[in-house]
Design a protein around this motif. Sequence first.
Motif, PDB file in Angstrom:
ATOM      1  N   ARG A  13       4.922 -64.883 -38.537  1.00  0.00           N
ATOM      2  CA  ARG A  13       4.997 -63.666 -37.726  1.00  0.00           C
ATOM      3  C   ARG A  13       6.371 -63.556 -37.049  1.00  0.00           C
ATOM      4  NH1 ARG A  13       6.112 -64.278 -32.969  1.00  0.00           N
ATOM      5  NH2 ARG A  13       6.197 -62.020 -32.766  1.00  0.00           N
ATOM      6  N   TYR A  14       6.750 -62.351 -36.791  1.00  0.00           N
ATOM      7  CA  TYR A  14       7.927 -62.065 -35.964  1.00  0.00           C
ATOM      8  C   TYR A  14       7.707 -60.665 -35.409  1.00  0.00           C
ATOM      9  CZ  TYR A  14       9.589 -58.951 -39.628  1.00  0.00           C
ATOM     10  OH  TYR A  14       9.686 -57.919 -40.527  1.00  0.00           O
ATOM     11  N   ALA A  15       8.500 -60.321 -34.427  1.00  0.00           N
ATOM     12  CA  ALA A  15       8.352 -58.986 -33.831  1.00  0.00           C
ATOM     13  C   ALA A  15       8.983 -57.973 -34.790  1.00  0.00           C
ATOM     14  CB  ALA A  15       9.032 -58.950 -32.470  1.00  0.00           C
ATOM     15  N   LYS A  17      10.548 -54.971 -36.640  1.00  0.00           N
ATOM     16  CA  LYS A  17      11.394 -53.858 -36.178  1.00  0.00           C
ATOM     17  C   LYS A  17      11.219 -52.626 -37.056  1.00  0.00           C
ATOM     18  CE  LYS A  17      13.381 -56.775 -33.354  1.00  0.00           C
ATOM     19  NZ  LYS A  17      12.664 -57.037 -32.126  1.00  0.00           N
ATOM     20  N   GLN A  70      12.453 -46.438 -30.258  1.00  0.00           N
ATOM     21  CA  GLN A  70      12.025 -47.595 -31.070  1.00  0.00           C
ATOM     22  C   GLN A  70      10.997 -47.156 -32.131  1.00  0.00           C
ATOM     23  OE1 GLN A  70      12.032 -51.609 -29.276  1.00  0.00           O
ATOM     24  NE2 GLN A  70      11.676 -50.553 -27.338  1.00  0.00           N
ATOM     25  N   TYR A 138      -1.247 -59.528 -20.558  1.00  0.00           N
ATOM     26  CA  TYR A 138      -0.394 -60.314 -21.453  1.00  0.00           C
ATOM     27  C   TYR A 138      -1.202 -61.402 -22.172  1.00  0.00           C
ATOM     28  CZ  TYR A 138       3.557 -57.901 -19.478  1.00  0.00           C
ATOM     29  OH  TYR A 138       4.435 -56.919 -19.110  1.00  0.00           O
ATOM     30  N   LEU A 141      -2.601 -59.603 -25.023  1.00  0.00           N
ATOM     31  CA  LEU A 141      -1.496 -59.358 -25.962  1.00  0.00           C
ATOM     32  C   LEU A 141      -1.270 -60.585 -26.851  1.00  0.00           C
ATOM     33  CD1 LEU A 141       0.999 -57.393 -26.613  1.00  0.00           C
ATOM     34  CD2 LEU A 141       2.290 -58.882 -25.086  1.00  0.00           C
ATOM     35  N   THR A 156       4.147 -55.868 -33.115  1.00  0.00           N
ATOM     36  CA  THR A 156       5.336 -55.890 -32.260  1.00  0.00           C
ATOM     37  C   THR A 156       4.899 -55.683 -30.816  1.00  0.00           C
ATOM     38  OG1 THR A 156       6.509 -54.742 -34.039  1.00  0.00           O
ATOM     39  CG2 THR A 156       7.663 -54.961 -31.920  1.00  0.00           C
ATOM     40  N   PRO A 157       5.095 -56.711 -29.975  1.00  0.00           N
ATOM     41  CA  PRO A 157       4.878 -56.490 -28.544  1.00  0.00           C
ATOM     42  C   PRO A 157       6.111 -55.776 -28.004  1.00  0.00           C
ATOM     43  CG  PRO A 157       5.544 -58.772 -28.947  1.00  0.00           C
ATOM     44  CD  PRO A 157       5.568 -58.079 -30.275  1.00  0.00           C
ATOM     45  N   MET A 158       5.922 -54.826 -27.096  1.00  0.00           N
ATOM     46  CA  MET A 158       7.086 -54.064 -26.613  1.00  0.00           C
ATOM     47  C   MET A 158       6.980 -53.736 -25.127  1.00  0.00           C
ATOM     48  SD  MET A 158       7.288 -51.424 -29.812  1.00  0.00           S
ATOM     49  CE  MET A 158       8.961 -50.938 -29.627  1.00  0.00           C
ATOM     50  N   GLU A 159       8.044 -54.094 -24.443  1.00  0.00           N
ATOM     51  CA  GLU A 159       8.159 -53.727 -23.022  1.00  0.00           C
ATOM     52  C   GLU A 159       9.316 -52.771 -22.794  1.00  0.00           C
ATOM     53  OE1 GLU A 159       8.663 -57.473 -20.953  1.00  0.00           O
ATOM     54  OE2 GLU A 159       6.720 -57.245 -19.992  1.00  0.00           O
ATOM     55  N   GLY A 160      10.050 -52.482 -23.861  1.00  0.00           N
ATOM     56  CA  GLY A 160      11.216 -51.619 -23.731  1.00  0.00           C
ATOM     57  C   GLY A 160      10.818 -50.153 -23.747  1.00  0.00           C
ATOM     58  N   VAL A 181       2.339 -52.742 -21.303  1.00  0.00           N
ATOM     59  CA  VAL A 181       2.995 -53.302 -22.494  1.00  0.00           C
ATOM     60  C   VAL A 181       2.367 -52.659 -23.736  1.00  0.00           C
ATOM     61  CG1 VAL A 181       1.481 -55.354 -22.638  1.00  0.00           C
ATOM     62  CG2 VAL A 181       3.801 -55.494 -23.544  1.00  0.00           C
ATOM     63  N   LYS A 199      13.679 -68.378 -37.875  1.00  0.00           N
ATOM     64  CA  LYS A 199      13.088 -68.217 -36.536  1.00  0.00           C
ATOM     65  C   LYS A 199      13.753 -69.168 -35.555  1.00  0.00           C
ATOM     66  CE  LYS A 199       8.718 -67.142 -35.896  1.00  0.00           C
ATOM     67  NZ  LYS A 199       8.876 -65.888 -35.129  1.00  0.00           N
ATOM     68  N   ARG A 201      13.667 -70.971 -32.033  1.00  0.00           N
ATOM     69  CA  ARG A 201      12.914 -71.332 -30.831  1.00  0.00           C
ATOM     70  C   ARG A 201      13.595 -72.539 -30.221  1.00  0.00           C
ATOM     71  NH1 ARG A 201      10.785 -67.036 -31.478  1.00  0.00           N
ATOM     72  NH2 ARG A 201       8.567 -66.531 -31.317  1.00  0.00           N
TER      73      ARG A 201
HETATM   74  C1  LIG Z   1       6.234 -58.891 -23.593  1.00  0.00           C
HETATM   75  C2  LIG Z   1       7.187 -58.669 -24.728  1.00  0.00           C
HETATM   76  C3  LIG Z   1       7.951 -57.519 -24.774  1.00  0.00           C
HETATM   77  C4  LIG Z   1       8.786 -57.268 -25.862  1.00  0.00           C
HETATM   78  N1  LIG Z   1       9.460 -56.060 -25.950  1.00  0.00           N
HETATM   79  C5  LIG Z   1      10.125 -55.763 -27.102  1.00  0.00           C
HETATM   80  C6  LIG Z   1      10.668 -54.458 -27.312  1.00  0.00           C
HETATM   81  O1  LIG Z   1      10.588 -53.573 -26.466  1.00  0.00           O
HETATM   82  N2  LIG Z   1      11.296 -54.218 -28.491  1.00  0.00           N
HETATM   83  C7  LIG Z   1      11.411 -55.167 -29.468  1.00  0.00           C
HETATM   84  O2  LIG Z   1      11.967 -54.863 -30.533  1.00  0.00           O
HETATM   85  N3  LIG Z   1      10.892 -56.414 -29.287  1.00  0.00           N
HETATM   86  C8  LIG Z   1      10.260 -56.720 -28.141  1.00  0.00           C
HETATM   87  N4  LIG Z   1       9.700 -57.973 -27.978  1.00  0.00           N
HETATM   88  C9  LIG Z   1       9.860 -58.973 -29.047  1.00  0.00           C
HETATM   89  C10 LIG Z   1      10.691 -60.182 -28.613  1.00  0.00           C
HETATM   90  O3  LIG Z   1      12.041 -59.824 -28.524  1.00  0.00           O
HETATM   91  C11 LIG Z   1      10.456 -61.293 -29.616  1.00  0.00           C
HETATM   92  O4  LIG Z   1       9.088 -61.634 -29.584  1.00  0.00           O
HETATM   93  C12 LIG Z   1      11.280 -62.541 -29.301  1.00  0.00           C
HETATM   94  O5  LIG Z   1      12.657 -62.249 -29.411  1.00  0.00           O
HETATM   95  C13 LIG Z   1      10.928 -63.705 -30.239  1.00  0.00           C
HETATM   96  O6  LIG Z   1      11.106 -63.303 -31.585  1.00  0.00           O
HETATM   97  P1  LIG Z   1       9.911 -63.218 -32.642  1.00  0.00           P
HETATM   98  O7  LIG Z   1       8.696 -62.668 -31.928  1.00  0.00           O
HETATM   99  O8  LIG Z   1      10.408 -62.258 -33.673  1.00  0.00           O
HETATM  100  O9  LIG Z   1       9.665 -64.583 -33.185  1.00  0.00           O
HETATM  101  C14 LIG Z   1       8.900 -58.230 -26.888  1.00  0.00           C
HETATM  102  C15 LIG Z   1       8.133 -59.405 -26.812  1.00  0.00           C
HETATM  103  C16 LIG Z   1       7.272 -59.620 -25.771  1.00  0.00           C
HETATM  104  C17 LIG Z   1       6.419 -60.870 -25.767  1.00  0.00           C
END
Ligand SMILES: Cc1cc2nc3c(=O)[nH]c(=O)nc-3n(C[C@H](O)[C@H](O)[C@H](O)COP(=O)(O)O)c2cc1C
Length: 211
Positions: A13-15, A17, A70, A138, A141, A156-160, A181, A199, A201
């Motif tokens: 998994r990864y966030a 895009k 986004q 959270y 989440l 994708t978790p997102m706070e932006g 979130v 990845k 970490r």
């Molecule tokens: C609470 C939270 C908020 C996040 N907000 C965003 C966001 O707004 N946009 C985005 O592209 N990624 C967002 N991310 C993803 C993180 O940047 C990402 O999980 C982190 O860099 C680790 O990378 P990975 O999840 O791809 O392994 C968020 C992650 C978390 C847990």
Amino acid sequence: MPPTTTLQSMSWRYAVKKYDTEKKLTSEQLNLAKESLRLSPSSTGVEAWKFIHVTNPETRAKLREAAYGQSPITDASDLFILAPHKTIDGAFVDTKMNDIATLREMPVENLKGYSDMLNGVIAAHGENLSHWLAHQVYIALGVAIANLAANQIDATPMEGFDSQKFDEILGLSELGLHAQVILAIGFRADDDQHATLPKYRRDAKDIFIER
Ligand SMILES: Cc1cc2nc3c(=O)[nH]c(=O)nc-3n(C[C@H](O)[C@H](O)[C@H](O)COP(=O)(O)O)c2cc1C
């Protein structure tokens, strides 16, 4: 390589895009996502949250604007906004106690210890109650992301995002809720360049300490 173990799925998994806009969750997969959120633990079992499944494409377009453009907001198969209650009171606790007593077929008086504890926690948090309630989402989440990954579903978790604008667009303030979130869910696009990045970490030796 599709993951076969839980740890492999955490590496897989990864966030995401960039989502594949053609690939949608099946109803079974959507149910898994919803149940993962619903069955999540929370401190004292408070569950003072709602999860808004945003299905209207026009609303999703508006939310994307309020999230700095986004793309997962509009392009992921499904979009959830995790929204804690801004506050809770004795009436909220009473409703919970009555529900539990009914489910467990017991007199509600048997739950007085739990009820006193929950009311005590609410009082102890005072002006910071909303922060404590916000923390709880959270947990849901994280539980959902891990469960989805174990089933090869991307997230994708997102706070932006501008949470005030989200509250307005979704009419959350009237409901006593606040957009905390985002959880976008679906399937990665073949050309999402983030998929192939190694990845990063922090090393375990820099994170775990023993005493
Ligand atoms: C609470 C939270 C908020 C996040 N907000 C965003 C966001 O707004 N946009 C985005 O592209 N990624 C967002 N991310 C993803 C993180 O940047 C990402 O999980 C982190 O860099 C680790 O990378 P990975 O999840 O791809 O392994 C968020 C992650 C978390 C847990």
